[in-house]
Design a protein around this motif. Structure first.
Motif, short mmCIF file in Angstrom:
data_model
loop_
_atom_site.label_atom_id
_atom_site.label_comp_id
_atom_site.label_asym_id
_atom_site.label_seq_id
_atom_site.Cartn_x
_atom_site.Cartn_y
_atom_site.Cartn_z
N ILE A 285 -12.00 8.73 1.95
CA ILE A 285 -10.56 8.64 2.24
C ILE A 285 -9.98 10.03 2.05
O ILE A 285 -10.07 10.60 0.96
CB ILE A 285 -9.87 7.61 1.32
N THR A 286 -9.40 10.57 3.08
CA THR A 286 -8.94 11.95 3.04
C THR A 286 -7.55 12.11 2.44
O THR A 286 -7.26 13.12 1.80
CB THR A 286 -8.95 12.55 4.46
N ASP A 287 -6.67 11.13 2.64
CA ASP A 287 -5.31 11.26 2.13
C ASP A 287 -4.64 9.90 2.10
O ASP A 287 -5.12 8.94 2.72
CB ASP A 287 -4.50 12.23 3.00
N ALA A 288 -3.52 9.83 1.39
CA ALA A 288 -2.73 8.60 1.32
C ALA A 288 -1.28 8.98 1.07
O ALA A 288 -1.00 10.03 0.47
CB ALA A 288 -3.24 7.66 0.23
N SER A 289 -0.37 8.14 1.53
CA SER A 289 1.06 8.39 1.35
C SER A 289 1.78 7.08 1.13
O SER A 289 1.50 6.08 1.83
CB SER A 289 1.63 9.12 2.58
N LEU A 290 2.68 7.08 0.19
CA LEU A 290 3.44 5.88 -0.17
C LEU A 290 4.78 5.90 0.54
O LEU A 290 5.46 6.94 0.61
CB LEU A 290 3.64 5.83 -1.68
N SER A 291 5.19 4.75 1.08
CA SER A 291 6.48 4.65 1.75
C SER A 291 7.60 4.85 0.73
O SER A 291 7.42 4.60 -0.47
CB SER A 291 6.63 3.30 2.45
N PRO A 292 8.78 5.31 1.16
CA PRO A 292 9.87 5.59 0.21
C PRO A 292 10.28 4.38 -0.62
O PRO A 292 10.74 4.54 -1.76
CB PRO A 292 11.01 6.07 1.11
N ASP A 293 10.13 3.16 -0.08
CA ASP A 293 10.51 1.97 -0.83
C ASP A 293 9.36 1.39 -1.65
O ASP A 293 9.50 0.30 -2.24
CB ASP A 293 11.06 0.90 0.12
#
Length: 691
Positions: A285-293
């Motif tokens: 898994i190269t990257d991850a991002s969490l939604s603002p909410d």
């Protein structure tokens, strides 16, 4: 030497080697062949040849071998009438074919070796890794042999090291944009105010600062210590881990294609949340991002598919949604998962401030913007000449400004409101090697980057280089092709970029082996006082804005020998290629995250749990991973509270007694095989393998 004495055959011809007793090649006039014009301080022809004669074999005694390159006009004048010369004792005479002197390869090597030209005869490899049948080296993003070579100088570059402390950085610190400053400092005795003294002054009201400002002064000076509160062990290397913006959520990504989520609303006691899986991932898994909410988590692998999973642990259907970034709306583009549409990999992703879009940096040298509601990519920017390793939005509240960092050494600024000609709005030029990460302060102005040239740089959007000016410079000219995965980087090889437009350059950490990340410290807990980065030497480096070192978090020391050896966890195939010793404990901090809220120093009872987290490749042979939590403890080696410092737990935060056991013997078949992911692998669920 006159032009009449300097001759050369045309490149289109193949003269008989035996016809040349002396080959003339002027190192001061040749560009792009062996040495650049500015290589004179590396290589002095007069000195090197004079010393070389003493070490030459008898067969070369009395013979001077020079190389000279005539200009194109001289070649034209002499075309068809080659002149062969033999230099003996300072006289130039025609050389007869019968008297030609044969010079062996070994003699040439002995003649030139001490002058640093031996590499000209060495095979072209990545470090000392042999090339495969296709002429390509080992592409694994792992630790290997550290093969170093002399760095070629580039015309216009300089070896001067940026001044520390940085004058511009000191001015930034004085503005209040990056933390508050003391009204009074005891410069004579150079005493540091301890926490108890600051709290006393605040309660007594003897300071001129307001209580709110006093709280900021207190909290911004609390840097987490090296001693780990908790060590979370994984059976695969960890690639990234971040807190949510409100500090209530933390996720970590590992090479087993799983993203673990944790409830961190109580910084003293984390709780395991759930696990999301990337099916049929490639390598990691190269990257991850969490939604603002905090409701959705997007995560990627080296494919064009991004998985979108809910963070709700009570959701019955836990299957992720697939976002195909290669799909631009044409029907003939869409294919099944794993079909022809997956023709590039994704290195970096970020949610927009409104949570409606995801931006991605890819291996096809492009930046993609995906609209979640439209279920397609709405923008493709083919604006780089190499892989785009990092992307981010410039403003937390606006999706218009994008930053992209690439292996072409450039950071480009994109304004989506004015992209009719598909050109960038500006360029940040200053790194001499590829970018590994780009982070925005979120104010639409300041940007931070990490580069393979072993530097971290601070940029100001108002000082970016115009596109027209940047187009006149070739970024490859100032790069050496340094391979950060396999080669060592010496301080003697450092060069500054002649067109560097950055504000501050931070040096000291090591950006090797993998795409190591850097960040701004959060405004809540540190008042944006610092910048920090992981490092290949197993530490987190924390810098003041003037490039001075504020502190380090030694993760390698905190985790050293914190789990027994397990031979079944080693990637044996890779070990044989890299010659890495599986009996050595090694740590490489790839990512780090500073808790956005703790400490909160307010009211009568201060809450002093300042927390940072380090995500690392960690373990015997660096074949496993850890996430470690570090708190400010005023330098104490032990903690009177519970749980005790250095608690060892598994990925589900369960205390594992096996982590304290002696090494287990090899010979059993384990579900943990080699982590070499050269093919698509179906990831299993945590319910099947225990987390």
């Amino acid at each position: 030497m006159s032009s009449g004495e300097r001759t050369i055959s045309s490149r289109s011809q193949s003269p008989d080697p035996s016809s040349h007793a002396t080959n003339l090649y002027d190192t001061t006039e040749a560009e792009g062949e062996w040495l650049d014009e500015d290589d004179s301080e590396y290589f002095d022809p007069a000195e090197d040849f004079e010393d070389a004669f003493e070490d030459a074999d008898d067969g070369l005694s009395g013979v001077e071998i020079d190389f000279s390159l005539s200009s194109s006009d001289e070649i034209a004048e002499q075309e068809g009438s080659e002149t062969e010369t033999e230099t003996t004792q300072g006289r130039t005479q025609p050389a007869s074919r019968g008297g030609a002197i044969q010079v062996s390869h070994a003699q040439i090597m002995r003649l030139f070796g001490h002058a640093g030209l031996r590499n000209l005869f060495a095979p072209h490899t990545l470090g000392n890794q042999p090339l495969d049948d296709n002429g390509e080296g080992n592409q694994d993003e792992e630790e290997g042999n550290t093969y170093s070579r002399r760095r070629r100088r580039t015309k216009g570059s300089s070896t001067s090291v940026p001044a520390v402390p940085s004058e511009y950085g000191q001015r930034l610190m004085a503005t209040g944009t990056f933390g508050d400053n003391e009204y009074y400092e005891d410069k004579l005795r150079k005493r540091k105010k301890r926490l108890v003294r600051r709290l006393m002054y605040r309660e007594l009201g003897t300071q001129s600062a307001t209580p709110n400002r006093m709280n900021k002064l207190i909290s911004q000076g609390l840097i987490p210590s090296s001693n780990a509160d908790t060590i979370i062990h994984y059976d695969a290397r960890c690639y990234s881990g971040q807190f949510s913006d409100d500090g209530n959520f933390f996720f970590s990504c590992a090479q087993d294609f799983k993203v673990r989520m944790y409830d961190t609303s109580n910084p003293y006691k984390w709780k395991y949340y759930k696990t999301a899986v990337y099916p049929y991932g490639q390598w990691t898994i190269t990257d991850a991002s969490l939604s603002p909410d905090n409701k959705f988590l997007a995560y990627s692998s080296i494919r064009s598919i991004v998985c979108l999973a809910s963070t709700d642990p009570n959701l019955s259907d836990d299957s992720p949604l697939f976002l195909d970034f290669s799909y631009m709306g044409q029907r003939d583009q869409r294919g099944p998962f794993g079909g022809a549409s997956s023709h590039f990999g994704i290195w970096s992703i970020r949610f927009s401030g409104d949570g409606r879009e995801v931006v991605a940096g890819t291996s096809d040298h492009s930046v993609y913007v995906y609209d979640i509601e439209a279920k397609k990519s709405i923008l493709k920017i083919a604006g780089h000449s190499d892989d785009v390793n990092a992307v981010c939005f410039g403003d937390n509240t606006s999706p218009h400004i994008l930053y992209s960092g690439s292996d072409d050494t450039l950071i480009k600024v994109w304004d989506r409101r004015s992209m009719g000609d598909s050109r960038e709005a500006g360029v940040f030029m200053g790194h001499t090697e590829g970018l590994t990460y780009v982070d925005s302060k979120g104010d639409g102005r300041y940007v931070l980057s990490n580069g393979k040239d072993q530097t971290m740089k601070l940029w100001d959007l108002r000082k970016m280089m115009p596109t027209e000016k940047a187009s006149r410079h070739d970024p490859a000219r100032y790069s050496t092709g340094f391979d950060y995965r396999f080669m060592a980087f010496s301080e003697a090889e450092y060069q500054t970029h002649p067109h560097d437009c950055s504000l501050v350059t931070f040096r000291g950490h090591r950006v090797l082996k993998t795409l190591i990340r850097c960040h701004f410290s959060p405004p809540g807990s540190t008042d944006s006082r610092y910048v920090y980065s992981g490092s290949e030497d197993g530490s987190v480096y924390v810098y003041h804005m003037d490039a001075t070192l504020a502190g380090t978090i030694d993760v390698n020391k905190a985790t050293h020998h914190s789990r027994p050896k397990d031979p079944d966890l080693y990637g044996h195939q890779y070990e044989m290629r890299s010659n890495r010793n599986p009996d050595t404990w090694k740590t490489c901090v790839r990512d780090a995250s500073w808790h956005p809220n703790a400490p909160v120093v307010a009211g009568k009872k201060p809450f002093l749990k300042v927390t940072a987290e380090a995500t690392s490749w960690n373990g015997w042979g660096m074949s496993t991973g850890t996430c470690t939590t570090h708190s400010w403890n005023d330098g104490a080696e032990e903690d009177e509270g519970e749980p005790k410092m250095g608690l060892r737990v598994n990925q589900r935060l369960e205390e594992d007694k096996d982590l304290y056991d002696q090494p287990r013997p090899s010979g059993r078949m384990s579900q943990f095989r080699s982590r070499l992911r050269g093919r698509m692998v179906r990831a299993t669920d945590d319910n099947e393998d225990g987390g």
